[in-house]
Structures are given as C-alpha cells and as structure tokens.
Design a protein around this motif. Structure first.
Motif, PDB file in Angstrom:
ATOM      1  N   LEU A 196      36.077  47.172  47.030  1.00  0.00           N
ATOM      2  CA  LEU A 196      36.228  47.295  45.581  1.00  0.00           C
ATOM      3  C   LEU A 196      37.346  46.378  45.087  1.00  0.00           C
ATOM      4  O   LEU A 196      37.196  45.669  44.084  1.00  0.00           O
ATOM      5  CB  LEU A 196      36.529  48.751  45.231  1.00  0.00           C
ATOM      6  CG  LEU A 196      36.390  49.195  43.786  1.00  0.00           C
ATOM      7  CD1 LEU A 196      34.977  48.980  43.266  1.00  0.00           C
ATOM      8  CD2 LEU A 196      36.780  50.666  43.662  1.00  0.00           C
ATOM      9  N   GLN A 197      38.463  46.385  45.813  1.00  0.00           N
ATOM     10  CA  GLN A 197      39.597  45.550  45.413  1.00  0.00           C
ATOM     11  C   GLN A 197      39.273  44.068  45.567  1.00  0.00           C
ATOM     12  O   GLN A 197      39.712  43.239  44.756  1.00  0.00           O
ATOM     13  CB  GLN A 197      40.824  45.909  46.248  1.00  0.00           C
ATOM     14  CG  GLN A 197      42.130  45.468  45.619  1.00  0.00           C
ATOM     15  CD  GLN A 197      42.474  46.277  44.379  1.00  0.00           C
ATOM     16  OE1 GLN A 197      42.428  47.496  44.387  1.00  0.00           O
ATOM     17  NE2 GLN A 197      42.830  45.579  43.303  1.00  0.00           N
ATOM     18  N   GLN A 198      38.506  43.726  46.586  1.00  0.00           N
ATOM     19  CA  GLN A 198      38.088  42.327  46.768  1.00  0.00           C
ATOM     20  C   GLN A 198      37.347  41.819  45.537  1.00  0.00           C
ATOM     21  O   GLN A 198      37.598  40.715  45.047  1.00  0.00           O
ATOM     22  CB  GLN A 198      37.148  42.211  47.966  1.00  0.00           C
ATOM     23  CG  GLN A 198      37.801  42.286  49.324  1.00  0.00           C
ATOM     24  CD  GLN A 198      36.738  42.132  50.397  1.00  0.00           C
ATOM     25  OE1 GLN A 198      35.728  42.825  50.379  1.00  0.00           O
ATOM     26  NE2 GLN A 198      36.956  41.230  51.318  1.00  0.00           N
ATOM     27  N   ILE A 199      36.410  42.616  45.066  1.00  0.00           N
ATOM     28  CA  ILE A 199      35.590  42.199  43.924  1.00  0.00           C
ATOM     29  C   ILE A 199      36.439  42.059  42.675  1.00  0.00           C
ATOM     30  O   ILE A 199      36.315  41.077  41.926  1.00  0.00           O
ATOM     31  CB  ILE A 199      34.443  43.199  43.704  1.00  0.00           C
ATOM     32  CG1 ILE A 199      33.470  43.155  44.896  1.00  0.00           C
ATOM     33  CG2 ILE A 199      33.710  42.899  42.400  1.00  0.00           C
ATOM     34  CD1 ILE A 199      32.401  44.233  44.856  1.00  0.00           C
ATOM     35  N   ILE A 200      37.319  43.025  42.441  1.00  0.00           N
ATOM     36  CA  ILE A 200      38.192  42.966  41.263  1.00  0.00           C
ATOM     37  C   ILE A 200      39.068  41.722  41.303  1.00  0.00           C
ATOM     38  O   ILE A 200      39.174  40.966  40.330  1.00  0.00           O
ATOM     39  CB  ILE A 200      39.061  44.231  41.180  1.00  0.00           C
ATOM     40  CG1 ILE A 200      38.194  45.459  40.878  1.00  0.00           C
ATOM     41  CG2 ILE A 200      40.156  44.083  40.134  1.00  0.00           C
ATOM     42  CD1 ILE A 200      38.929  46.778  41.050  1.00  0.00           C
ATOM     43  N   GLU A 201      39.702  41.498  42.458  1.00  0.00           N
ATOM     44  CA  GLU A 201      40.591  40.343  42.584  1.00  0.00           C
ATOM     45  C   GLU A 201      39.821  39.042  42.427  1.00  0.00           C
ATOM     46  O   GLU A 201      40.278  38.107  41.760  1.00  0.00           O
ATOM     47  CB  GLU A 201      41.301  40.377  43.928  1.00  0.00           C
ATOM     48  CG  GLU A 201      42.294  39.244  44.123  1.00  0.00           C
ATOM     49  CD  GLU A 201      43.070  39.354  45.420  1.00  0.00           C
ATOM     50  OE1 GLU A 201      43.642  38.336  45.843  1.00  0.00           O
ATOM     51  OE2 GLU A 201      43.111  40.456  46.012  1.00  0.00           O
ATOM     52  N   ALA A 202      38.638  38.973  43.021  1.00  0.00           N
ATOM     53  CA  ALA A 202      37.844  37.756  42.948  1.00  0.00           C
ATOM     54  C   ALA A 202      37.378  37.475  41.525  1.00  0.00           C
ATOM     55  O   ALA A 202      37.334  36.320  41.090  1.00  0.00           O
ATOM     56  CB  ALA A 202      36.637  37.859  43.884  1.00  0.00           C
ATOM     57  N   LEU A 203      37.025  38.531  40.774  1.00  0.00           N
ATOM     58  CA  LEU A 203      36.567  38.315  39.399  1.00  0.00           C
ATOM     59  C   LEU A 203      37.714  37.782  38.536  1.00  0.00           C
ATOM     60  O   LEU A 203      37.519  36.821  37.764  1.00  0.00           O
ATOM     61  CB  LEU A 203      36.006  39.611  38.818  1.00  0.00           C
ATOM     62  CG  LEU A 203      35.188  39.431  37.527  1.00  0.00           C
ATOM     63  CD1 LEU A 203      34.092  40.482  37.428  1.00  0.00           C
ATOM     64  CD2 LEU A 203      36.066  39.493  36.278  1.00  0.00           C
ATOM     65  N   TYR A 204      38.881  38.363  38.654  1.00  0.00           N
ATOM     66  CA  TYR A 204      40.013  37.866  37.886  1.00  0.00           C
ATOM     67  C   TYR A 204      40.375  36.429  38.293  1.00  0.00           C
ATOM     68  O   TYR A 204      40.699  35.596  37.447  1.00  0.00           O
ATOM     69  CB  TYR A 204      41.227  38.783  38.063  1.00  0.00           C
ATOM     70  CG  TYR A 204      41.192  40.031  37.226  1.00  0.00           C
ATOM     71  CD1 TYR A 204      40.880  39.983  35.867  1.00  0.00           C
ATOM     72  CD2 TYR A 204      41.487  41.274  37.776  1.00  0.00           C
ATOM     73  CE1 TYR A 204      40.852  41.135  35.097  1.00  0.00           C
ATOM     74  CE2 TYR A 204      41.469  42.429  37.012  1.00  0.00           C
ATOM     75  CZ  TYR A 204      41.149  42.357  35.671  1.00  0.00           C
ATOM     76  OH  TYR A 204      41.125  43.497  34.898  1.00  0.00           O
ATOM     77  N   ARG A 205      40.311  36.160  39.584  1.00  0.00           N
ATOM     78  CA  ARG A 205      40.632  34.807  40.051  1.00  0.00           C
ATOM     79  C   ARG A 205      39.603  33.807  39.544  1.00  0.00           C
ATOM     80  O   ARG A 205      39.951  32.702  39.108  1.00  0.00           O
ATOM     81  CB  ARG A 205      40.698  34.765  41.584  1.00  0.00           C
ATOM     82  CG  ARG A 205      41.148  33.417  42.131  1.00  0.00           C
ATOM     83  CD  ARG A 205      41.123  33.385  43.653  1.00  0.00           C
ATOM     84  NE  ARG A 205      42.028  34.371  44.243  1.00  0.00           N
ATOM     85  CZ  ARG A 205      42.189  34.519  45.554  1.00  0.00           C
ATOM     86  NH1 ARG A 205      41.487  33.765  46.398  1.00  0.00           N
ATOM     87  NH2 ARG A 205      43.018  35.422  46.025  1.00  0.00           N
ATOM     88  N   SER A 206      38.340  34.192  39.580  1.00  0.00           N
ATOM     89  CA  SER A 206      37.283  33.313  39.086  1.00  0.00           C
ATOM     90  C   SER A 206      37.474  33.035  37.594  1.00  0.00           C
ATOM     91  O   SER A 206      37.292  31.903  37.133  1.00  0.00           O
ATOM     92  CB  SER A 206      35.910  33.947  39.327  1.00  0.00           C
ATOM     93  OG  SER A 206      34.882  33.178  38.742  1.00  0.00           O
ATOM     94  N   ALA A 207      37.848  34.073  36.835  1.00  0.00           N
ATOM     95  CA  ALA A 207      38.080  33.890  35.404  1.00  0.00           C
ATOM     96  C   ALA A 207      39.223  32.914  35.145  1.00  0.00           C
ATOM     97  O   ALA A 207      39.171  32.100  34.214  1.00  0.00           O
ATOM     98  CB  ALA A 207      38.373  35.232  34.746  1.00  0.00           C
ATOM     99  N   GLU A 208      40.246  32.970  35.988  1.00  0.00           N
ATOM    100  CA  GLU A 208      41.387  32.064  35.828  1.00  0.00           C
ATOM    101  C   GLU A 208      41.027  30.635  36.206  1.00  0.00           C
ATOM    102  O   GLU A 208      41.418  29.681  35.523  1.00  0.00           O
ATOM    103  CB  GLU A 208      42.556  32.541  36.698  1.00  0.00           C
ATOM    104  CG  GLU A 208      43.208  33.823  36.214  1.00  0.00           C
ATOM    105  CD  GLU A 208      44.330  34.275  37.137  1.00  0.00           C
ATOM    106  OE1 GLU A 208      44.614  33.546  38.124  1.00  0.00           O
ATOM    107  OE2 GLU A 208      44.917  35.339  36.875  1.00  0.00           O
ATOM    108  N   GLU A 209      40.260  30.478  37.281  1.00  0.00           N
ATOM    109  CA  GLU A 209      39.967  29.149  37.806  1.00  0.00           C
ATOM    110  C   GLU A 209      38.715  28.523  37.200  1.00  0.00           C
ATOM    111  O   GLU A 209      38.505  27.317  37.310  1.00  0.00           O
ATOM    112  CB  GLU A 209      39.831  29.218  39.334  1.00  0.00           C
ATOM    113  CG  GLU A 209      41.114  29.684  40.032  1.00  0.00           C
ATOM    114  CD  GLU A 209      40.938  29.863  41.525  1.00  0.00           C
ATOM    115  OE1 GLU A 209      39.799  29.696  42.021  1.00  0.00           O
ATOM    116  OE2 GLU A 209      41.947  30.163  42.203  1.00  0.00           O
TER     117      GLU A 209
END
Length: 355
Positions: A328-341
């Motif tokens: 769950l945390q992987q997905i959350i972190e990846a979505l925020y990172r994708s939004a930033e990058e």
C-alpha cells in the motif's frame, strides 16, 4: 498476558476518542490502562471520558512504565513509524492508524521489526471489515467473478476538506485525500484482488481548490496554509497483469457531496462494492445481482475487536498484514513521485525484500 489485554493509546485526537477508545471500552477482553499525547489537556480529557487510569505526555515514558500488551497508534501520519517501532520494541502488539507510514522504507522497517519481535502489526483500514466487502470477498474467493483483472477506485468529495486536525498539513500528514480517504478504497480493491505486487504507477495531483477560500461541507479549513493536494488520480499495473484506475479528492466540481466506491471487473463477472451489486452473463442473459439482506456491522468496531482477538492468538485473516501495508505504501509513494516527476514510476525501485 493477563485475563484482559492491557492497551495503551498513543495520541488522543478524534480517531482515538471516536473509534479506538470507545471500541476497546466495549470489548470485554481488553482494557485501556494509559493514554499518551503531547497535549496533556487532550490526554486528560480522554482519560476522564473513558476512565483511563494514567496519562502521559511522552509515549516513550508510557511504554517504559506501563506493562502493556498492545498499543493503538493514533498520531498524525508523520509519527506512525517511530511510535509503532517503539511499541514493537517494547514488546507490544500494534494497531496503527492508516496510512502505514510516510515512506516505503518506514513501512518496511515496521514490517521487519514486527517479524523480528514476533508481535502483531496491523492497520486501521476498516472498510475491508464491512458487510459489503466481507460478502464480496467470499464471492471472489469462490470464483464467481473469475480472474479479476481491472478495478476502479473512487473516493471523491465535492467540498469535503476537513476543517479540523492536521489533514491539510503536508509536513505532518505527507499528503491529502490520497492518503486519507483514497487509501481506504485502494486497500479495499487490493484486498479483494488478493493484494498483487504493483509494477508501475502513473499519477497526477492537483491543488486547485483547497488553497483558496470557499464553501466547506466539513467545516472551514485553513486555506491560507493548505499544503496538500485536493485531488489525486492514477493508474497502477501489477505483476499479474491486473490494473487499477484511482481517483481521490477532498474537493472537486462533481455532483455528489461524498462518494466512496470500488468497482471490480473479472472474466466471469463484475461488482460494485458500495452498495454491493454483481454483474454477470448467464444462460444467454446479462444479469444484475443485489443482496436482499446483509448483516449490519460496525467496521470500526470490527477492526478493534478483531485486533484484540488476534493479539490473544485467534487468527483474523481479514486484518491488514505488515506485508500488505508495505505494498500500500509503495503505491502511495510511487503515485506522489510520479506526480512530481511527470513520468510513470517503476515500483521495483523500492520493492520490498522477501526475507
């Protein structure tokens, strides 16, 4: 362990006083013996309301001086990991509020510490304890939908920015609707799908409405210091070929004030969860199936009471596991990172160890 589970509560805010404390109080197998909060007046008020004998302003002191069996962590998200790790190291089982942590690395450390100490760690993801989800899970497990290969996750409010707490403070919470309400529907979808391992996440976030004054259906929020997204959208793909489309918002120009739902699509059928409806093709006809009856249940109560039972050695497979918390945390972190990058993120960059 004595006759009753001796529980300490870290954090005396709304989720503690509205969910954890009253439901422990209603559980004959548990008793709250101490509460800790950096705001002494808040802890004292909770202690008086729920007849809790001792109050602390530092949870480390509580863990050092109390003979606790279990702890509920009800702090802002920033403190989930340190409080959970301290409680596990002190020999306590832990029920931590959602989301698991602020980062995947923190969630992994929490998982690894729970394994090493042999203590139970679970999270307050209560929607999976509802009658709708419990019923649909049985249908899915019995193959009624066939292989579930797609899901849609929806947690959207028209103007539902919380006017209380620290929900709009990115430093303390890590994010906005994605990790507050979106995480519930995301966990529900993953739970029904068997918690597959994510591979790639593409996400976007928007801050269009929260940082300006407007109508608040959940009270007036601090729009001048609003630092989280008011909408997050994303797509997640998994190793087994499945995918999820996700949409979560505190504020969006939509019709409904508040909508929380998960839709599943499988080879033999599909379903919406809230309210529960199934869609199938049988005997040359397209049919919709709606339960005539579902038992009434209190999902928040189920989390707390099943946590207590699990601490006492009674298996509760419906509780979120530390391994699921990492995903769950992987997905959350990846979505925020994708939004930033502005690019899709490969989850393998922080894939959990299997040790």
């Amino acid at each position: 362990m004595g006759t009753k589970l001796r529980v300490g509560v870290i954090g005396a805010g709304g989720i503690a006083t509205q969910v954890h404390m009253p439901n422990y109080q209603q559980c004959e197998e548990a008793e709250i013996v101490a509460v800790a909060d950096i705001h002494e007046a808040k802890a004292q008020a909770a202690a008086e309301e729920f007849q809790i004998p001792r109050v602390y302003t530092d949870y480390r002191e509580m863990l050092a001086h109390e003979d606790l069996d279990a702890v509920s962590v009800c702090t802002p998200n920033k403190f989930h990991a340190p409080a959970t790790l301290a409680a596990l190291e002190a020999g306590c089982h832990v029920l931590c509020e959602k989301p698991p942590a602020m980062t995947t690395a923190e969630a992994e450390e929490m998982r690894d510490t729970a394994r090493r100490t042999g203590k139970l760690l679970t999270f307050g993801l209560h929607y999976r304890q509802s009658s709708e989800v419990s019923t649909l899970k049985r249908f899915v497990d019995e193959g009624e939908l066939g292989k579930v290969y797609a899901s849609r996750v929806h947690a959207v409010r028209r103007r539902g920015i919380p006017g209380w707490g620290v929900f709009t403070n990115k430093e303390l919470q890590g994010g906005g609707p994605l990790i507050d309400i979106g995480v519930h529907m995301l966990d529900t979808a993953l739970y029904l799908m068997g918690y597959p391992q994510p591979t790639t996440v593409f996400g976007v976030t928007y801050q269009k409405l929260g940082n300006r004054k407007g109508v608040g259906l959940f009270g007036e929020w601090d729009w001048q210091n609003y630092s989280v997204e008011d909408m997050a959208r994303g797509m997640i793909t998994f190793e087994n070929g499945a995918s999820i489309l996700l949409e979560s918002a505190f504020a969006a120009n939509v019709q409904k004030d508040d909508e929380m739902n998960v839709s599943l699509m499988g080879e033999q059928g599909g379903a919406d969860v809230f309210p529960l409806r199934l869609y199938q093709e049988k005997h040359g006809a397209l049919i919709d199936v709606t339960p005539a009856y579902l038992p009434e249940t209190n999902a928040h109560k189920n989390v707390v009471h099943r946590f207590v039972k699990a601490c006492q050695g009674q298996a509760q497979p419906s509780l979120c596991t530390p391994e699921q918390g990492v995903i769950l945390q992987q997905i959350i972190e990846a979505l925020y990172r994708s939004a930033e990058e502005g690019e899709p993120v490969k989850v393998s960059a922080f894939k959990p160890s299997r040790g």
